[in-house]
Design an enzyme around this catalytic site. Structure first.
Site, PDB file in Angstrom:
ATOM      1  N   LYS A 196      -2.113  -0.007   7.762  1.00 46.71           N
ATOM      2  CA  LYS A 196      -3.677  -0.522   8.057  1.00 46.71           C
ATOM      3  C   LYS A 196      -3.830  -1.106   8.715  1.00 46.71           C
ATOM      4  CE  LYS A 196      -7.656  -1.247   5.090  1.00 46.71           C
ATOM      5  NZ  LYS A 196      -8.116  -1.097   4.263  1.00 46.71           N
TER       6      LYS A 196
ATOM      7  N   ARG B 192       1.515  -0.872  -0.309  1.00 44.70           N
ATOM      8  CA  ARG B 192      -0.013  -0.461  -0.259  1.00 44.70           C
ATOM      9  C   ARG B 192       0.550   1.086  -0.281  1.00 44.70           C
ATOM     10  NH1 ARG B 192      -2.842  -3.534   3.585  1.00 44.70           N
ATOM     11  NH2 ARG B 192      -4.823  -4.017   3.289  1.00 44.70           N
TER      12      ARG B 192
ATOM     13  N   ARG C 296      -0.612  -0.471  -6.211  1.00 45.26           N
ATOM     14  CA  ARG C 296      -0.896  -2.099  -5.828  1.00 45.26           C
ATOM     15  C   ARG C 296      -1.667  -2.702  -6.707  1.00 45.26           C
ATOM     16  NH1 ARG C 296      -1.378  -4.416  -0.437  1.00 45.26           N
ATOM     17  NH2 ARG C 296      -3.364  -4.963  -0.123  1.00 45.26           N
TER      18      ARG C 296
ATOM     19  N   HIS D 249      -6.380 -10.348   1.575  1.00 44.70           N
ATOM     20  CA  HIS D 249      -8.055  -9.850   1.489  1.00 44.70           C
ATOM     21  C   HIS D 249      -9.280 -11.237   2.597  1.00 44.70           C
ATOM     22  CE1 HIS D 249      -7.108  -7.333  -2.272  1.00 44.70           C
ATOM     23  NE2 HIS D 249      -7.355  -6.657  -1.073  1.00 44.70           N
TER      24      HIS D 249
ATOM     25  N   TYR E 175     -11.121  -6.483  -6.509  1.00 49.61           N
ATOM     26  CA  TYR E 175     -10.464  -5.505  -6.544  1.00 49.61           C
ATOM     27  C   TYR E 175      -9.110  -5.544  -7.149  1.00 49.61           C
ATOM     28  CZ  TYR E 175      -6.368  -2.957  -4.213  1.00 49.61           C
ATOM     29  OH  TYR E 175      -5.448  -1.632  -3.775  1.00 49.61           O
TER      30      TYR E 175
ATOM     31  N   HIS F  80      -3.622   3.476  -5.068  1.00 50.79           N
ATOM     32  CA  HIS F  80      -4.316   2.173  -5.372  1.00 50.79           C
ATOM     33  C   HIS F  80      -3.710   1.680  -6.377  1.00 50.79           C
ATOM     34  CE1 HIS F  80      -5.378   0.748  -1.561  1.00 50.79           C
ATOM     35  NE2 HIS F  80      -6.577   1.684  -1.606  1.00 50.79           N
TER      36      HIS F  80
END
Length: 180
Positions: free
Chosen positions: A63, A40, A131, A154, A163, A128
């Site tokens: 995170k 990230r 990633r 995830h 994603y 993002h």
């Protein structure tokens, strides 16, 4: 909040790399780190010189607060370690021009990426995107959604596929063939 896509086209990735190499080495390293590790942006911005000198990056994700050990791909390792060696001990990898030794902030990273994307006429980009680009190409090369799910932390394979835009690719392909 804008929805961002991975960079699917290898040629566009190459053009982004060329743009960054010509304009700014630090920004090139930011891009390279993102697309080759899948970290990230918040984790990339906290990396220091010492984090890139080995074969792995060991971090505590901001995170999730989980400790993570990411192997630096051999294809990127030389460039990343050479850049790191040019810095002083304890320096942030993506160092701001403001202050003594501070990383750039997330909004600056976004502006850097947007500027390069505009130059090569790329839409739907954000922090993002790095990633997601890593994830998209990792999946295309390995077809191992379980491994990617683990790398991204995830909850399910379907979350991971959505994603990285694989579901969107499938829908787009289906719609191309659809006719009434």
């Amino acid at each position: 909040m804008n929805f961002v896509q991975p960079i699917r086209d290898q040629e566009k990735i190459s053009k982004m790399k060329e743009y960054f190499k010509r304009c700014n080495q630090r920004n090139y390293i930011l891009f390279l780190l993102g697309i080759s590790t899948g970290l990230r942006i918040s984790d990339i911005l906290q990396l220091k010189k010492e984090d890139l000198l080995g074969t792995h990056i060991i971090i505590r994700e901001r995170k999730t607060r989980k400790q993570k050990r990411i192997r630096i791909p051999p294809s990127s390792r030389n460039e990343l370690s050479e850049y790191a060696k040019s810095l002083n001990d304890g320096d942030y990898i993506i160092k701001s021009r403001q202050g003594c030794n501070n990383p750039i902030d997330r909004s600056t990273a976004y502006r850097i990426l947007r500027q390069a994307a505009e130059f090569i006429n790329l839409k739907e980009i954000g922090t993002h995107t790095l990633r997601k680009t890593f994830g998209y190409h990792f999946y295309k090369q390995t077809k191992d959604v379980a491994m990617l799910q683990e790398l991204f932390n995830h909850s399910s394979p379907s979350v991971t596929l959505r994603y990285i835009g694989i579901n969107q690719d499938s829908m787009d392909k289906a719609m191309e063939k659809f006719k009434i």
